[in-house]
Design a protein around this motif. Sequence first.
Motif, PDB file in Angstrom:
ATOM      1  N   ASN A 184      -3.335  39.052  64.366  1.00 27.22           N
ATOM      2  CA  ASN A 184      -3.786  37.995  63.453  1.00 27.22           C
ATOM      3  C   ASN A 184      -2.698  36.930  63.267  1.00 27.22           C
ATOM      4  OD1 ASN A 184      -6.143  37.378  61.952  1.00 27.22           O
ATOM      5  ND2 ASN A 184      -4.944  37.642  60.075  1.00 27.22           N
ATOM      6  N   SER A 185      -1.459  37.392  63.073  1.00 27.93           N
ATOM      7  CA  SER A 185      -0.332  36.460  62.939  1.00 27.93           C
ATOM      8  C   SER A 185      -0.166  35.630  64.212  1.00 27.93           C
ATOM      9  CB  SER A 185       0.975  37.223  62.682  1.00 27.93           C
ATOM     10  OG  SER A 185       0.998  37.721  61.369  1.00 27.93           O
ATOM     11  N   HIS A 217      -3.648  33.401  64.686  1.00 23.81           N
ATOM     12  CA  HIS A 217      -4.045  32.434  63.653  1.00 23.81           C
ATOM     13  C   HIS A 217      -2.861  31.730  62.983  1.00 23.81           C
ATOM     14  CE1 HIS A 217      -8.048  33.724  64.427  1.00 23.81           C
ATOM     15  NE2 HIS A 217      -7.779  34.974  64.067  1.00 23.81           N
ATOM     16  N   MET A 233      -2.967  32.392  56.150  1.00 20.93           N
ATOM     17  CA  MET A 233      -4.387  32.734  56.310  1.00 20.93           C
ATOM     18  C   MET A 233      -5.214  31.934  55.317  1.00 20.93           C
ATOM     19  SD  MET A 233      -5.454  36.680  56.778  1.00 20.93           S
ATOM     20  CE  MET A 233      -4.069  37.652  56.273  1.00 20.93           C
ATOM     21  N   PRO A 267      -7.470  35.301  52.898  1.00 21.83           N
ATOM     22  CA  PRO A 267      -6.851  36.618  53.043  1.00 21.83           C
ATOM     23  C   PRO A 267      -7.538  37.718  52.229  1.00 21.83           C
ATOM     24  CG  PRO A 267      -5.545  35.236  51.587  1.00 21.83           C
ATOM     25  CD  PRO A 267      -6.700  34.399  52.063  1.00 21.83           C
ATOM     26  N   TYR A 297      -1.643  39.882  50.057  1.00 23.40           N
ATOM     27  CA  TYR A 297      -1.180  38.829  50.967  1.00 23.40           C
ATOM     28  C   TYR A 297      -0.440  37.793  50.135  1.00 23.40           C
ATOM     29  CZ  TYR A 297      -1.300  35.206  54.609  1.00 23.40           C
ATOM     30  OH  TYR A 297      -0.963  34.269  55.549  1.00 23.40           O
TER      31      TYR A 297
END
Lengths: 139, 112
Positions: A51-52, A55, A87, A90, A124
């Motif tokens: 994801n990091s 995105h 994000m 999140p 998050y």
Amino acid sequence: LSTSRVKLLIDSILGHASLVAEAVKGMCSVANLSSEDASLLSLCVFEAVTNSIRHAYHDEPDHLVEVVFSLDIDQIRIEVSDNGDPMEQPEEPDFNFDPDDIRNLPEGGMGLHIIYETMDQVAYESSDRKNTLTMIKEL
Amino acid sequence: MEMKERKEGDALIVKILEKRFAADVPGTFKEDMADRIEKGNDRIVLDISDVEFIDSAGLAALVYTLKLLQQKDKFLICGAQGPVKNVFELTRMDKVFQMYADEEAAIAALTT
């Protein structure tokens, strides 16, 4: 008993995400987690790291993703951090769907759903260009 | 992503020859499946018995394929093992896909 902590740093390359996920799986076995739970925690780390990369860093190499694994007497805490874009959503995704309604089946949001379903606590935080997803599993 | 395929009557049997079906495995699974469907294969069994790790990207690729075929009984999945099966259950994808123990059972279901 003191907390055992391991910090792992990987380049923002998708092909490297499994390295850190497998390392976490190994550390989970030290915590006497069942192999089923260890596999799921490893998957959560893989989802958070990819994801990091995808995105936050938009698949650009030359960035870093940091994973901090902390083992305490009563919990495993895993923090996945990047310095990319935060994000947008999140929070826990709405993952209610009708399994028979093929046209409207979800193709996104599954990674976060897996994380929220597996972990006991998820948070998050985004500040000073550092985004951190904290995942806690009670032992 | 390495796959192999064979025909069994009207059905196309596709087997994933990878241990990982995930975002970090380069390949064109979605395009390859779309291509197979475009060529008229509208009854497909996907054998994932070699897969030991699946992530959300792998599941999303399966959902994409099902949407192309539009009917659950035209896209059957077989061979999901241990941790892979758990991920299907965790995401309720076991309720979305018709899942069978092995190719034989899936082919039997497809041809009856």
